[in-house]
Write a protein that holds these residues in place. Structure first.
Motif, PDB file in Angstrom:
ATOM      1  N   ALA A  53      -8.170   2.520  -0.948  1.00 36.60           N
ATOM      2  CA  ALA A  53      -8.260   1.065  -0.876  1.00 36.60           C
ATOM      3  C   ALA A  53      -9.288   0.553  -1.881  1.00 36.60           C
ATOM      4  O   ALA A  53     -10.379   1.116  -2.016  1.00 36.60           O
ATOM      5  CB  ALA A  53      -8.657   0.632   0.532  1.00 36.60           C
ATOM      6  N   LEU A  69      -4.104   0.730  -2.421  1.00 42.22           N
ATOM      7  CA  LEU A  69      -3.988  -0.614  -1.880  1.00 42.22           C
ATOM      8  C   LEU A  69      -5.079  -1.423  -2.569  1.00 42.22           C
ATOM      9  O   LEU A  69      -6.234  -0.998  -2.589  1.00 42.22           O
ATOM     10  CB  LEU A  69      -4.226  -0.621  -0.367  1.00 42.22           C
ATOM     11  N   THR A  70      -4.743  -2.578  -3.131  1.00 42.01           N
ATOM     12  CA  THR A  70      -5.753  -3.325  -3.876  1.00 42.01           C
ATOM     13  C   THR A  70      -5.762  -4.802  -3.503  1.00 42.01           C
ATOM     14  O   THR A  70      -4.810  -5.324  -2.929  1.00 42.01           O
ATOM     15  CB  THR A  70      -5.511  -3.234  -5.401  1.00 42.01           C
ATOM     16  N   TRP A  92      -4.320   7.403   1.195  1.00 42.10           N
ATOM     17  CA  TRP A  92      -4.306   6.166   0.421  1.00 42.10           C
ATOM     18  C   TRP A  92      -5.739   5.880  -0.022  1.00 42.10           C
ATOM     19  O   TRP A  92      -6.693   6.294   0.644  1.00 42.10           O
ATOM     20  CB  TRP A  92      -3.812   4.978   1.261  1.00 42.10           C
ATOM     21  N   LEU A 123     -12.928  -4.559   4.504  1.00 40.98           N
ATOM     22  CA  LEU A 123     -12.180  -3.321   4.750  1.00 40.98           C
ATOM     23  C   LEU A 123     -12.517  -2.748   6.119  1.00 40.98           C
ATOM     24  O   LEU A 123     -11.619  -2.311   6.859  1.00 40.98           O
ATOM     25  CB  LEU A 123     -12.509  -2.307   3.655  1.00 40.98           C
ATOM     26  N   LEU A 161      -7.876   6.979   4.956  1.00 38.96           N
ATOM     27  CA  LEU A 161      -7.988   5.957   3.915  1.00 38.96           C
ATOM     28  C   LEU A 161      -9.324   6.146   3.225  1.00 38.96           C
ATOM     29  O   LEU A 161     -10.363   6.248   3.882  1.00 38.96           O
ATOM     30  CB  LEU A 161      -7.909   4.565   4.547  1.00 38.96           C
ATOM     31  N   PRO A 195     -10.720  -3.073  -2.259  1.00 41.59           N
ATOM     32  CA  PRO A 195     -10.703  -4.451  -1.767  1.00 41.59           C
ATOM     33  C   PRO A 195     -11.651  -5.403  -2.522  1.00 41.59           C
ATOM     34  O   PRO A 195     -12.093  -6.399  -1.977  1.00 41.59           O
ATOM     35  CB  PRO A 195     -11.168  -4.276  -0.318  1.00 41.59           C
ATOM     36  N   MET A 226      -2.694  -2.101   5.650  1.00 44.33           N
ATOM     37  CA  MET A 226      -3.005  -0.736   6.123  1.00 44.33           C
ATOM     38  C   MET A 226      -1.938  -0.226   7.081  1.00 44.33           C
ATOM     39  O   MET A 226      -1.500   0.932   6.990  1.00 44.33           O
ATOM     40  CB  MET A 226      -4.362  -0.726   6.833  1.00 44.33           C
ATOM     41  N   TRP A 237      -5.335  -7.557   5.046  1.00 43.70           N
ATOM     42  CA  TRP A 237      -5.670  -6.159   4.785  1.00 43.70           C
ATOM     43  C   TRP A 237      -5.282  -5.274   5.964  1.00 43.70           C
ATOM     44  O   TRP A 237      -4.838  -4.134   5.773  1.00 43.70           O
ATOM     45  CB  TRP A 237      -7.159  -6.028   4.467  1.00 43.70           C
TER      46      TRP A 237
END
Length: 361
Positions: free
Chosen positions: A269, A292-293, A267, A208, A193, A271, A322, A318
């Motif tokens: 992220a 991923l947001t 991915w 995160l 990630l 955050p 994940m 979160w």
């Protein structure tokens, strides 16, 4: 006729804003060179800019500097190019400093670009109202931000949703093997990630880390890489130690080549607790990596139902996001996110708007 690009500051902390201005000005049709001023900080080596090296106290007219503000404005006025037609201003901070200098120059148009949520003052509205629409354009890097500004300012705000040339961007991106080797990651096996951004509280990297810790307890081969630098580094490093994540999380610092490294990740992220647009989202998806947001309107504006969202600062949510991502083939999600983002159309729209706003007569 010439264009002047005025930025608040240089350096890695302002790299994303500089990138947006460069993209905008790459479409300007103007016979003369484009000049750039940096009010604070230094330029990257080799950049043709004028560095004013002013302090925040000077620029904001604090304390004794308030008495010297007229002198500072006179210096700015004398330094303006004689054939100046358009001035591109980096947000309201620069506008507060420069717009008073331009009031007596009716031949000059100003464009103020807002890059993120800003606390506007009543004095700001009065300053902007002194310029008719023919002489001042307010622009925002997303529809979400533009709508918010329009409600407050009660004047039209142009949407200049930042975008990149997808063909050129992809061509510069390293392969998965090259990018993983560059970052010292295993070439195969471990799910990775990634995250990119300044190490500051608003980017949500603390959340995160905590979420990743809960996931890695069940998936010890997973890795997290956060590319960026900033004042939150000591707190993040301490948290990594507290969570016993040494060897699973890396903070390689600010990397100028970060935009070429996305394919190292399975991915990406994002955050953040707030964003004006979120260039990382565009860069990742164009590089072929799903994101991923946080559940922010500006991210939904770009990805709609194709986005994978979690509430800001919600560690449990979160963590679940994940886990779901690591159990899902990334390519199927990427296809939907690429269709929603439509980078080719976004680049076309951005290019046309930039040409309209920044072309000399």
């Amino acid at each position: 006729m010439s264009i002047l690009n005025i930025m608040w500051a240089g350096g890695s902390a302002f790299a994303s804003v500089q990138k947006v201005h460069q993209q905008i000005l790459s479409h300007a049709i103007c016979p003369s060179p484009i000049n750039t001023w940096l009010l604070q900080g230094g330029a990257q080596k080799g950049d043709p800019v004028r560095e004013w090296n002013l302090s925040s106290a000077q620029l904001k007219g604090r304390h004794v500097w308030k008495l010297l503000t007229p002198l500072m404005r006179t210096r700015f006025h004398k330094a303006l190019p004689e054939d100046l037609e358009i001035v591109l201003l980096d947000g309201i901070g620069v506008a507060r400093v420069i717009l008073p200098v331009l009031q007596r120059l009716p031949q000059v148009r100003a464009v103020v670009v807002f890059h993120g949520a800003t606390r506007l003052r009543r004095a700001d509205q009065k300053l902007l109202d002194q310029f008719p629409a023919a002489r001042l354009t307010i622009a925002a890097v997303s529809q979400t931000l533009a709508s918010s500004l329009e409600r407050y300012l009660q004047r039209p705000v142009a949407v200049l949703r930042s975008a990149f040339d997808p063909v050129a961007f992809r061509a510069a991106t390293l392969s998965r093997e090259q990018a993983r080797s560059h970052l010292g990651l295993p070439l195969e096996g471990s799910p990775v990630l990634g995250a990119v951004g300044r190490l500051v509280e608003g980017k949500g990297f603390g959340c995160l880390l905590d979420a990743f810790a809960s996931v890695s307890a069940h998936q010890p081969d997973a890795r997290l890489v956060i590319i960026g630098e900033g004042p939150a580094r000591p707190a993040l490093e301490a948290r990594i130690d507290e969570l016993d994540l040494r060897g699973r999380v890396s903070l390689p610092g600010h990397l100028p080549e970060a935009a070429t490294l996305y394919r190292a990740f399975d991915w990406v992220a994002i955050p953040s607790t707030e964003e004006g647009l979120g260039l990382i989202l565009q860069e990742a998806v164009m590089a072929g990596v799903p994101v991923l947001t946080s559940e922010l309107a500006v991210f939904r504006e770009q990805l709609a139902d194709a986005g994978w969202y979690a509430p800001s600062d919600n560690v449990h949510a979160w963590g679940r996001l994940m886990e779901r991502a690591f159990a899902t083939p990334a390519h199927s999600v990427l296809e939907a996110q690429s269709r929603a983002l439509a980078p080719e159309q976004a680049w076309k729209d951005f290019s046309e708007t930039s040409q309209r706003l920044f072309s000399c007569r």
